[in-house]
Each structure stands twice: as structure tokens, then as C-alpha cells.
Design a protein around this motif. Structure first.
Motif, PDB file in Angstrom:
ATOM      1  N   ARG A   1       0.724  -1.176  -0.003  1.00  0.00           N
ATOM      2  CA  ARG A   1       0.080  -0.049  -0.051  1.00  0.00           C
ATOM      3  C   ARG A   1       0.753   1.281   0.172  1.00  0.00           C
ATOM      4  NH1 ARG A   1      -5.179  -0.496   0.244  1.00  0.00           N
ATOM      5  NH2 ARG A   1      -6.431  -2.168   0.865  1.00  0.00           N
ATOM      6  N   PHE A   2       0.471   2.012  -0.918  1.00  0.00           N
ATOM      7  CA  PHE A   2       0.985   3.554  -0.979  1.00  0.00           C
ATOM      8  C   PHE A   2       0.123   4.682  -1.060  1.00  0.00           C
ATOM      9  CE2 PHE A   2       2.139   6.992  -3.772  1.00  0.00           C
ATOM     10  CZ  PHE A   2       3.211   7.422  -3.053  1.00  0.00           C
ATOM     11  N   ALA A   3       0.029   5.458   0.196  1.00  0.00           N
ATOM     12  CA  ALA A   3      -0.840   6.537   0.176  1.00  0.00           C
ATOM     13  C   ALA A   3      -2.172   6.027   0.106  1.00  0.00           C
ATOM     14  CB  ALA A   3      -0.708   7.752  -1.184  1.00  0.00           C
ATOM     15  N   GLY A   4      -2.513   4.975   0.869  1.00  0.00           N
ATOM     16  CA  GLY A   4      -3.959   4.310   0.853  1.00  0.00           C
ATOM     17  C   GLY A   4      -4.306   3.415  -0.140  1.00  0.00           C
ATOM     18  N   ASN A   5      -3.513   3.410  -1.161  1.00  0.00           N
ATOM     19  CA  ASN A   5      -3.949   2.498  -2.338  1.00  0.00           C
ATOM     20  C   ASN A   5      -2.841   1.274  -2.433  1.00  0.00           C
ATOM     21  OD1 ASN A   5      -6.157   4.047  -2.887  1.00  0.00           O
ATOM     22  ND2 ASN A   5      -4.961   5.534  -4.017  1.00  0.00           N
ATOM     23  N   LYS A   6      -3.360   0.394  -3.042  1.00  0.00           N
ATOM     24  CA  LYS A   6      -2.506  -0.906  -3.370  1.00  0.00           C
ATOM     25  C   LYS A   6      -1.976  -0.665  -4.787  1.00  0.00           C
ATOM     26  CE  LYS A   6      -4.170  -4.844  -2.072  1.00  0.00           C
ATOM     27  NZ  LYS A   6      -5.035  -6.140  -1.799  1.00  0.00           N
ATOM     28  N   LEU A   7      -0.597  -1.034  -4.608  1.00  0.00           N
ATOM     29  CA  LEU A   7       0.269  -0.578  -5.773  1.00  0.00           C
ATOM     30  C   LEU A   7       0.043  -1.849  -6.861  1.00  0.00           C
ATOM     31  CD1 LEU A   7       3.440   1.245  -4.769  1.00  0.00           C
ATOM     32  CD2 LEU A   7       1.690   2.054  -6.223  1.00  0.00           C
ATOM     33  N   THR A   8      -0.134  -1.976  -7.955  1.00  0.00           N
ATOM     34  CA  THR A   8       0.152  -3.114  -8.949  1.00  0.00           C
ATOM     35  C   THR A   8       1.208  -3.116  -9.790  1.00  0.00           C
ATOM     36  OG1 THR A   8      -2.183  -3.659  -8.821  1.00  0.00           O
ATOM     37  CG2 THR A   8      -1.101  -4.509 -10.759  1.00  0.00           C
ATOM     38  N   LEU A   9       2.316  -3.798  -9.835  1.00  0.00           N
ATOM     39  CA  LEU A   9       3.516  -3.427 -10.536  1.00  0.00           C
ATOM     40  C   LEU A   9       3.605  -4.825 -11.542  1.00  0.00           C
ATOM     41  CD1 LEU A   9       4.321  -2.471  -7.491  1.00  0.00           C
ATOM     42  CD2 LEU A   9       6.445  -1.848  -8.613  1.00  0.00           C
ATOM     43  N   GLN A  10       3.949  -4.576 -12.717  1.00  0.00           N
ATOM     44  CA  GLN A  10       3.901  -5.493 -13.708  1.00  0.00           C
ATOM     45  C   GLN A  10       5.003  -5.128 -14.717  1.00  0.00           C
ATOM     46  OE1 GLN A  10       0.002  -5.802 -15.123  1.00  0.00           O
ATOM     47  NE2 GLN A  10      -0.329  -7.591 -14.340  1.00  0.00           N
ATOM     48  N   VAL A  11       5.719  -6.098 -15.671  1.00  0.00           N
ATOM     49  CA  VAL A  11       6.666  -5.813 -16.602  1.00  0.00           C
ATOM     50  C   VAL A  11       5.702  -6.223 -17.849  1.00  0.00           C
ATOM     51  CG1 VAL A  11       8.672  -6.585 -17.763  1.00  0.00           C
ATOM     52  CG2 VAL A  11       8.681  -6.360 -15.223  1.00  0.00           C
ATOM     53  N   PRO A  12       5.507  -5.181 -18.593  1.00  0.00           N
ATOM     54  CA  PRO A  12       4.638  -5.425 -19.966  1.00  0.00           C
ATOM     55  C   PRO A  12       5.508  -6.231 -20.981  1.00  0.00           C
ATOM     56  CG  PRO A  12       4.915  -2.988 -19.684  1.00  0.00           C
ATOM     57  CD  PRO A  12       5.645  -3.749 -18.553  1.00  0.00           C
ATOM     58  N   ASN A  13       4.484  -7.298 -21.368  1.00  0.00           N
ATOM     59  CA  ASN A  13       5.252  -8.317 -22.606  1.00  0.00           C
ATOM     60  C   ASN A  13       5.807  -7.462 -23.640  1.00  0.00           C
ATOM     61  OD1 ASN A  13       4.532 -10.572 -20.993  1.00  0.00           O
ATOM     62  ND2 ASN A  13       2.461 -10.526 -22.078  1.00  0.00           N
ATOM     63  N   ASN A  14       5.094  -6.530 -23.913  1.00  0.00           N
ATOM     64  CA  ASN A  14       5.656  -5.354 -25.015  1.00  0.00           C
ATOM     65  C   ASN A  14       6.042  -4.178 -24.369  1.00  0.00           C
ATOM     66  OD1 ASN A  14       5.395  -7.536 -27.448  1.00  0.00           O
ATOM     67  ND2 ASN A  14       3.142  -7.115 -26.682  1.00  0.00           N
ATOM     68  N   PRO A  15       6.757  -3.819 -24.280  1.00  0.00           N
ATOM     69  CA  PRO A  15       7.255  -2.280 -23.592  1.00  0.00           C
ATOM     70  C   PRO A  15       6.439  -1.271 -24.284  1.00  0.00           C
ATOM     71  CG  PRO A  15       9.255  -3.613 -23.704  1.00  0.00           C
ATOM     72  CD  PRO A  15       8.016  -4.522 -24.455  1.00  0.00           C
TER      73      PRO A  15
END
Length: 612
Positions: A116-130
Motif C-alpha cells: 500500500r502506498f498513500a492508501g492504495n494498493k500498488l500493482t506492478l508488472q513488466v509489460p510483455n511489449n514495452p
């Protein structure tokens, strides 16, 4: 209310944040809704490193909008064993793309997904195609594009970004606009694209009064310095979620640095810019922040969706606003008075309600479940700013460090609770849930015997209900209380919306003439009670809370705490004088419910001398 009405237009491929402006999160949500999209759609995100060779790696992040970009990067560095070493960043709708030096750092970042950052949940991914972001070029510089092609594209861009009435222009998040991308223009690094867009827009829609420039990573406003020249009647401007780090950047739009300043500006949004966040961190009450804005735009009356008092009328020449200290020393043109109560009936009801409520709040909060309506709502706000009254500056109770963690856990301070989840979870609904929350707060003792330490306002109003309206009374109570366990004194404001009890309801069965529909509590460090004291040469109104409370305390001399509250409540309900009120309570062994029943049974036989 905000005058902004731009929403995201996801169907056109640009998105618009989350579809509505909410504390600087992108898009706008005001009085008029002209857009219809739902935001960014159409990208599929993978979770591995397919397609990316060893070397720089792109990582996408969602859920970061609750804070600034700078605070996000510092947050990530704190959570990683080694700094992220972010090479560059781009924002596309509600997604931020960052590039890090190698896969090891990218893998470490992915482990933070869900945090959680600033009250929200972060979702991090690496795009298959940048996602590729175009290199910088200016209109007319794209290979194979003629100047006529560029102008046609700018016309098309402005048409898709303006509302039907031609008064609102949404220029947010230009970097992801397909027309901008097709031109090879990168608005993050070149100001010429803004100048060209503003020129075309002013020719097509000369009556524009609202412009949204949010989410463009602007470090300087020089690219849009022509705003006042192109749109002299501009009233509403959003610069939210940019990278402005100094208030001097605003000078090119004001009389401080422009021959064509924004003289009509009424609404300004700067949330998500480092200069704003830094100033509010330095002076949390916002006084210096507002002063910085009014030095440049004295006509602004809505700042970051909050009303402020303008120092000039639109169209007037700016004048020197003076220092903040000088402004604070100016006296109101009328004397301060302690309270306002609409009439005697409301005064009696409010006096009885306050006495009974505070008695239970201090002595037996579990019984407050009967006082709240089944659909009641309760919210608490913790004001952490430093006390401002002159007396508080040297009062040890004001200077003492106070533990507020029990309050902060459910605080709904909208300046701090940015995320929708936090705002929803801290609005407590239903009488049982409210009582459970109240019982978790520290035990209190209100000095009700000292009338000067409290003041209230009370008036009748109407509130909307299903298909109709309902009479209600607003009681706004100000005062102080002690926390015996911590030996601390706090100040508070509490606003109640009271409605008549329904026959057979818990409140009616408990003898309450009204039930609480809304309860909003504000807690702050001790700030004294002088703010509502009348001048020495003024007579306190007979309907003032101080006089009423003092009179009640005098009638029931010797009583304190729950017994005093019980006596005042029974007297307000029964209209008996103090002597007979005390007699009724004594014969009922100070059991309020029994005393109330005794009174009802004997009412017809009581002599006139028993009543006031």
C-alpha cells in the motif's frame, strides 16, 4: 462546487485517469459532465520479462495516484534493499511506466506488488511489449508531414478535446493522445506543441473558460505562458499532477511576470505538484500556500476543490495582500458573540440533548446505541495543525505532545484520506457500528460544570429523504475534554443532525425526544475557549449557551458528571423546576428510566409549583 466538468474519454483511446477528478487523480468531476468514457483500456500486461533483453527494463505501476511522483519514488527506494535507480518515467492515464537499469531491480520491484502506498494498493508488472514513448519533435518536424497535415491534426485534436459548447478544453495527459503520438510530438520535453495547440484552440473556440492541463509532467509553465493572451476570460485552470517545484513558475501567468495575466481566474487546482506538497508539509494549515496563490491570482475563490476567500474581484487590478501575520491581525467588523440559538424551544431541546449525550459519552457509551438512529452516520476528523489562539501559544496543555493514534485509525480527514477505500471505510454507518467505534476511543471527562468552556449553535432545517423532506435540528457544539488516562486536554467541535424519534424506536423507549442521524466529530490539540467569548463590554445573550448552561449548573449545584447530565435532561423533557426534578430523581434512586416513568405517571397530579 468545482466548475470543472471534463471526464476521461476512454473510447477515444486517451483515457482520463479514473474517469473523474478526485483529489488530483486525473480527469474532472464537476457540475456538468461532458465526457462519457471510463478511462484507459486496451492494454494487456504480462508479469514476466519476455521480450526484454538484459539492460534497462520497463515496469508499469497502477494505484500510485494517492501521492506525488516524487514521494512514490522515495517510497520505493525505502522499500528496496538498493535504490530503484529510476532512469525515466511516463504517465499514461492511470498507469505510470518507469525504466530501471536491469532485470534484478525490476524483479525486486515486482515483489512490492500489493503493497500500500498513500492508501492504495500498488500493482506492478513488466509489460510483455514495452510501451514506447516518442522522441521529442515539434509540429512540422515529423518526417513526411507537411505543415498543412500538422494543422489538420491539431484541429482534430482540439475538436476531440473541447466540449460541445466550446467553453471547456481538456489538455490532460497529452503524451498518450494518439494524434500527438502520430505527429511524433513529445509534449513532455518540448513547449512548442502547447503553443501550437493553444493558438489553434483560441481560433476555434475563443470563449473557452475552463482548461485542464493535468498529468503532463510540466516542470515549467513557460510553454503555456500565452494562456492569458489567448483566453483572457479563463476562469478555471487545473495544473494537477505535474512537476512544478516552485511557486515562481506561476508568475508567467500572473501580473508578476506577464503583460496578459489571468485576471478572471476563479478556480485553480495544483494538487500533485511538489511545490504544493512541500508548502503544506511546512505549514499544514495552508495559510502560506493560499497566500502564495493570492499574491499571483487574487481572484481565486476555489483552490484544490476547497473554497478560499479571494482578495480581489475578477477583472480588478491585483493589490498587495500583505503578510499572513498582518492578515491574521485584522479584526472582524463586528464583535464576537458566544453562541447562536434560533429560539427558546430549540435551546431547551439542545441543552437537554447535549447534557444527556455528554453524560453517557463520559460515563456509559454503550447506552448511546439508543440515541443514534438505525441509519445514522458517524465520522471523525483529526486536525493535527498547531493551535493558533494567542492563549494556546503559552499554555502547557497546548504544547504537550498528545497521543492521537486511537483517533487517527478512523480519521476521515479528507485532506489526508485520498483513497476512495479509506474514505468509505472511515464513514461509520449504523448505530451499533458507531457505538463500537466510540467505545474504542479514549475515555473522556467533559468539564460541563464550567459553562464558559463550551458553546453551541442550534437551528432548525430540513433534510432530504426518500421523495420528501424531514424537519431536523443542527447542533454545533464546541468545547474541550480531558483524557484522564493520558492527563491530556483536547479541544473538539461536534456537529449533530437530530431528527424526531419514531414511536417505538429505541430512542423513544429510552425517553429521548430526538435521535442522531449524523454525528461529525473534529478533535484537535487544546486551543482554549476564548474564540467564542464575547467582549467584556457585551452582555451575553439570554439564549446563549453559556448563560443557559451556567443557569442549569447553578440550579443543580453540587451535581457533577452523570447526575448533572441526568438532571438537566429530565428537566428539559419534563419542564419541571430544579426542586421537583431532583425530587423525582431521588425517589427513583437516580435511575433515569424509572424517573421518566414516574414523571409520566404523576404528570397530571403534579401541582403548578412543580413546573417552571
Amino acid at each position: 462546487m468545482s466548475n470543472f466538468s471534463i471526464r476521461g474519454r476512454g473510447g477515444r483511446g486517451r483515457g482520463g485517469g479514473r474517469g473523474g477528478y478526485n483529489n488530483g487523480r486525473g480527469g474532472f468531476n464537476g457540475n456538468n459532465n461532458n465526457g462519457s468514457g471510463a478511462g484507459f483500456q486496451g492494454n494487456n500486461f504480462g508479469s514476466g520479462f519476455d521480450g526484454q533483453a538484459d539492460g534497462p527494463v520497463q515496469v508499469s505501476m497502477k494505484g500510485w495516484e494517492g501521492g506525488t511522483q516524487d514521494s512514490l519514488f522515495k517510497f520505493l527506494d525505502r522499500k528496496l534493499s538498493t535504490p530503484a535507480q529510476i532512469m525515466d518515467s511516463h504517465i499514461q492515464n492511470d498507469i505510470m511506466y518507469i525504466t530501471v537499469p536491469n532485470q534484478i531491480i525490476a524483479q525486486n520491484l515486482l515483489k512490492l506488488s500489493g503493497i500500500r502506498f498513500a492508501g492504495n494498493k500498488l500493482t506492478l508488472q513488466v509489460p510483455n511489449n514495452p510501451v514506447k514513448f516518442g522522441t521529442m519533435s515539434t509540429p512540422g518536424a515529423s518526417a513526411g508531414s507537411s505543415s498543412m497535415d500538422i494543422k489538420d491534426k491539431l484541429v482534430a485534436l482540439v475538436q476531440t478535446r473541447a466540449d460541445r459548447q466550446g467553453v471547456t478544453l481538456d489538455l490532460s495527459n497529452l503524451v498518450s493522445d494518439p494524434i500527438i503520438v502520430s505527429m511524433g510530438a513529445d509534449p513532455l520535453h518540448s513547449g512548442k506543441i502547447y503553443m501550437a495547440i493553444l493558438t489553434v484552440a483560441s481560433q476555434m473556440y475563443p470563449n473557452i473558460i475552463t482548461i485542464n492541463l493535468a498529468n503532463n509532467a510540466l516542470h515549467s509553465l513557460k510553454p503555456v505562458a500565452d494562456l492569458g493572451f489567448r483566453f483572457s476570460k479563463l476562469r478555471n485552470l487545473s495544473l494537477a499532477n505535474n512537476a512544478l517545484s516552485n511557486f515562481r513558475e506561476l508568475d508567467c501567468l500572473s501580473a508578476k511576470g506577464s503583460t496578459d495575466p489571468l485576471r478572471e481566474l476563479v478556480e485553480l487546482i495544483l494538487e500533485g505538484n511538489p511545490m504544493r506538497d512541500q508548502e503544506l508539509a511546512r505549514v499544514p494549515d495552508g495559510s502560506t500556500y493560499i497566500n502564495e496563490i493570492h499574491q499571483r491570482f487574487p481572484t481565486v475563490s476555489m483552490l484544490d476543490m476547497n473554497p478560499v476567500t479571494p482578495v480581489a474581484q475578477p477583472g480588478s487590478a491585483p493589490r498587495n495582500t500583505g503578510s499572513t501575520a498582518a492578515a491574521k491581525n485584522k479584526k472582524l467588523p463586528f464583535p464576537t458573540k458566544p453562541s447562536f440559538v434560533e429560539n427558546t424551544e430549540i435551546e431547551q431541546l439542545a441543552n437537554g440533548f447535549i447534557a444527556g449525550f455528554i453524560g453517557l459519552y463520559d460515563g456509559n457509551r454503550a447506552d448511546l446505541g439508543n440515541v443514534y438512529d438505525a441509519n445514522a452516520q458517524f465520522s471523525l476528523m483529526v486536525d493535527t495543525t498547531h493551535p493558533t489562539s494567542a492563549s494556546a501559544q503559552n499554555d502547557p496543555r497546548s504544547q504537550k505532545r498528545v497521543e492521537l493514534s486511537a483517533y487517527l485509525s478512523i480519521s476521515r480527514n479528507l485532506e489526508r484520506a485520498k483513497g476512495a477505500t479509506k474514505r468509505i471505510n472511515t464513514l461509520i454507518c449504523g448505530n451499533q457500528a458507531i457505538v463500537q467505534a466510540l467505545m474504542k476511543l479514549p475515555a473522556t471527562r467533559h468539564p460541563m460544570q464550567d459553562a464558559q468552556k463550551f458553546s453551541f449553535e442550534a437551528w432548525q432545517t430540513e433534510i432530504p429523504t426518500a421523495g420528501a423532506s424531514q424537519a431536523a435540528i443542527v447542533v454545533n457544539l464546541h468545547g474541550e475534554y480531558e483524557e484522564p488516562a493520558a492527563a491530556s486536554t483536547l479541544s473538539f467541535d461536534r456537529m449533530f443532525v437530530l431528527i424526531p424519534t419514531v414511536p417505538g424506536s429505541p430512542a423513544a423507549m429510552a425517553g429521548w425526544p430526538c435521535a442522531i442521524l449524523h454525528d461529525q466529530l473534529t478533535v484537535r490539540r487544546y486551543n482554549g475557549f476564548e474564540n467564542w467569548q464575547a467582549g467584556a463590554d457585551q452582555a451575553v445573550s439570554a439564549t446563549g449557551a453559556s448563560a443557559a448552561a451556567g443557569s442549569a449548573a447553578a440550579q443543580f449545584s453540587g451535581l457533577v458528571g452523570e447526575q448533572l447530565a441526568m438532571a438537566q435532561t429530565l428537566q428539559a423533557h419534563s419542564k419541571m423546576n430544579a426542586e421537583w426534578t431532583l425530587k423525582c430523581l431521588a425517589e427513583s434512586n437516580w435511575n433515569y428510566q424509572q424517573a421518566l416513568a414516574t414523571f409520566e405517571q404523576a404528570r397530571a397530579q403534579l401541582p403548578p409549583a412543580a413546573f417552571q
